[in-house]
Design a protein around this motif. Structure first.
Motif, PDB file in Angstrom:
ATOM      1  N   ALA A  15       0.831  -1.202   0.000  1.00 35.71           N
ATOM      2  CA  ALA A  15       0.000   0.000   0.000  1.00 35.71           C
ATOM      3  C   ALA A  15       0.866   1.252   0.000  1.00 35.71           C
ATOM      4  CB  ALA A  15      -0.931  -0.009   1.207  1.00 35.71           C
ATOM      5  N   PHE A  16       1.920   1.233   0.819  1.00 35.11           N
ATOM      6  CA  PHE A  16       2.833   2.370   0.871  1.00 35.11           C
ATOM      7  C   PHE A  16       3.475   2.636  -0.490  1.00 35.11           C
ATOM      8  CE2 PHE A  16       7.137   4.061   1.548  1.00 35.11           C
ATOM      9  CZ  PHE A  16       6.844   5.231   2.237  1.00 35.11           C
ATOM     10  N   LEU A  17       3.763   1.571  -1.227  1.00 42.06           N
ATOM     11  CA  LEU A  17       4.418   1.712  -2.527  1.00 42.06           C
ATOM     12  C   LEU A  17       3.452   2.111  -3.634  1.00 42.06           C
ATOM     13  CD1 LEU A  17       6.784  -1.417  -2.456  1.00 42.06           C
ATOM     14  CD2 LEU A  17       7.453   0.975  -2.204  1.00 42.06           C
ATOM     15  N   HIS A  18       2.233   1.571  -3.606  1.00 41.38           N
ATOM     16  CA  HIS A  18       1.369   1.669  -4.771  1.00 41.38           C
ATOM     17  C   HIS A  18       0.143   2.577  -4.615  1.00 41.38           C
ATOM     18  CE1 HIS A  18       3.728  -1.354  -6.782  1.00 41.38           C
ATOM     19  NE2 HIS A  18       3.538  -2.221  -5.801  1.00 41.38           N
ATOM     20  N   VAL A  19      -0.240   2.900  -3.390  1.00 37.43           N
ATOM     21  CA  VAL A  19      -1.398   3.791  -3.219  1.00 37.43           C
ATOM     22  C   VAL A  19      -1.185   5.146  -3.904  1.00 37.43           C
ATOM     23  CG1 VAL A  19      -2.684   5.140  -1.511  1.00 37.43           C
ATOM     24  CG2 VAL A  19      -2.383   2.683  -1.196  1.00 37.43           C
ATOM     25  N   PRO A  20      -0.006   5.791  -3.776  1.00 36.47           N
ATOM     26  CA  PRO A  20       0.185   7.057  -4.518  1.00 36.47           C
ATOM     27  C   PRO A  20       0.013   6.906  -6.025  1.00 36.47           C
ATOM     28  CG  PRO A  20       1.883   6.794  -2.849  1.00 36.47           C
ATOM     29  CD  PRO A  20       1.160   5.488  -2.910  1.00 36.47           C
ATOM     30  N   LEU A  21       0.440   5.764  -6.574  1.00 44.92           N
ATOM     31  CA  LEU A  21       0.263   5.540  -8.007  1.00 44.92           C
ATOM     32  C   LEU A  21      -1.215   5.372  -8.353  1.00 44.92           C
ATOM     33  CD1 LEU A  21       3.199   3.042  -8.656  1.00 44.92           C
ATOM     34  CD2 LEU A  21       3.154   5.491  -9.080  1.00 44.92           C
ATOM     35  N   LEU A  22      -1.939   4.689  -7.502  1.00 48.72           N
ATOM     36  CA  LEU A  22      -3.377   4.511  -7.742  1.00 48.72           C
ATOM     37  C   LEU A  22      -4.105   5.857  -7.669  1.00 48.72           C
ATOM     38  CD1 LEU A  22      -4.042   1.252  -5.685  1.00 48.72           C
ATOM     39  CD2 LEU A  22      -3.855   1.484  -8.172  1.00 48.72           C
ATOM     40  N   ILE A  23      -3.708   6.711  -6.734  1.00 46.59           N
ATOM     41  CA  ILE A  23      -4.315   8.043  -6.632  1.00 46.59           C
ATOM     42  C   ILE A  23      -4.019   8.854  -7.884  1.00 46.59           C
ATOM     43  CG2 ILE A  23      -4.244  10.230  -5.372  1.00 46.59           C
ATOM     44  CD1 ILE A  23      -3.736   8.603  -2.827  1.00 46.59           C
ATOM     45  N   LEU A  24      -2.768   8.765  -8.362  1.00 46.96           N
ATOM     46  CA  LEU A  24      -2.391   9.460  -9.599  1.00 46.96           C
ATOM     47  C   LEU A  24      -3.259   9.003 -10.758  1.00 46.96           C
ATOM     48  CD1 LEU A  24      -0.235  11.211 -11.217  1.00 46.96           C
ATOM     49  CD2 LEU A  24       0.917   9.032 -11.604  1.00 46.96           C
ATOM     50  N   CYS A  25      -3.431   7.691 -10.898  1.00 49.27           N
ATOM     51  CA  CYS A  25      -4.235   7.155 -11.997  1.00 49.27           C
ATOM     52  C   CYS A  25      -5.699   7.585 -11.867  1.00 49.27           C
ATOM     53  CB  CYS A  25      -4.145   5.633 -12.022  1.00 49.27           C
ATOM     54  SG  CYS A  25      -2.492   4.991 -12.381  1.00 49.27           S
TER      55      CYS A  25
END
Length: 253
Positions: A15-25
């Motif tokens: 979650a720490f690694l990928h949540v920012p990417l999901l928010i960006l998308c």
């Protein structure tokens, strides 16, 4: 207790690694220019598609990545084969120096080299210097991937081909090369990914006519929040993510 907490720990890390990417998308599909959700929209993808400057920067990045990947894959594969045949452990270990050297140092070193060469040759910074720089750092990735594949190869197969009358070139082309194809393909995909995504080294050795997509995205992001940047980043994320997954699959085949 520890076994119960382990899945939670793994989920937290991902979650720490990928949540920012999901928010960006997610916000690349937002109709608002700001980080306040209004409604689903493809307006920023249409704006991205109709931007001529972005198209030119994307073309530059693709051209540089493709040319540097072809050169780095060919040179790196032959170099890996030579190191494997000679069992040069010191040279093989020195490859990691290229990977751990900070990009800013590599970029400055390449820029200094180009400036020194330009004193004797009438060249300027441009697409050719970017391609040469990308070949330089991509070769190390190709070498490591192909070397990993060679470590699983059986040298006796090539020796058997030589005993049966094949030349060294025929033994390499007909016996060793087919065994290396999955590794070579994986190395090429990895080289393409790191080349297309590079910013630091490219920004130091690029000319006025060789602006790449990462350089343009950085310039746009510095001017403030821009949903077009989110849209482009999402496309790059999906595309390069697919290439990385394909590379991993090929290495295991």
């Amino acid at each position: 207790m520890k076994q119960r907490l382990l899945p939670l720990y793994v989920v937290s890390v991902y979650a720490f690694l990928h949540v920012p990417l999901l928010i960006l998308c997610a916000f690349s599909f937002n109709s608002s220019r700001f980080t306040v959700w209004e409604s689903f929209s493809l307006v920023w993808y249409r704006a991205m598609w109709n931007d001529a400057a972005l198209a030119e920067a994307t073309w530059n990045s693709l051209l540089i990545a493709v040319v540097s990947t072809v050169i780095a894959t060919a040179v790196g594969t032959l170099a890996a084969y030579g190191l494997w045949k000679k069992n040069a452990r010191l040279l093989s270990g020195s490859l990691y120096l290229s990977l751990v050297t900070p990009e800013i140092i590599t970029g400055i070193a390449l820029l200094a080299t180009f400036q020194w060469a330009f004193r004797y040759f009438q060249f300027q910074l441009g697409m050719h210097t970017v391609i040469l720089a990308h070949v330089t750092f991509s070769i190390a990735y190709v070498l490591l991937v192909v070397m990993a594949r060679l470590r699983t190869a059986d040298p006796a197969l090539e020796e058997a081909a030589l005993d049966l009358g094949a030349t060294e070139w025929q033994a390499f082309r007909l016996v060793t090369l087919p065994m290396l194809r999955p590794g070579i393909a994986a190395a090429a995909l990895l080289a393409f990914t790191v080349s297309f995504d590079d910013y630091v080294i490219t920004s130091l050795v690029a000319g006025v006519d060789s602006e790449t997509l990462p350089m343009m995205l950085y310039a746009m992001a510095r001017r403030g929040a821009n949903p077009v940047v989110s849209a482009i980043s999402t496309v790059i994320l999906v595309g390069l993510g697919a290439l990385i997954l394909a590379s991993e699959r090929l290495q295991k085949s």
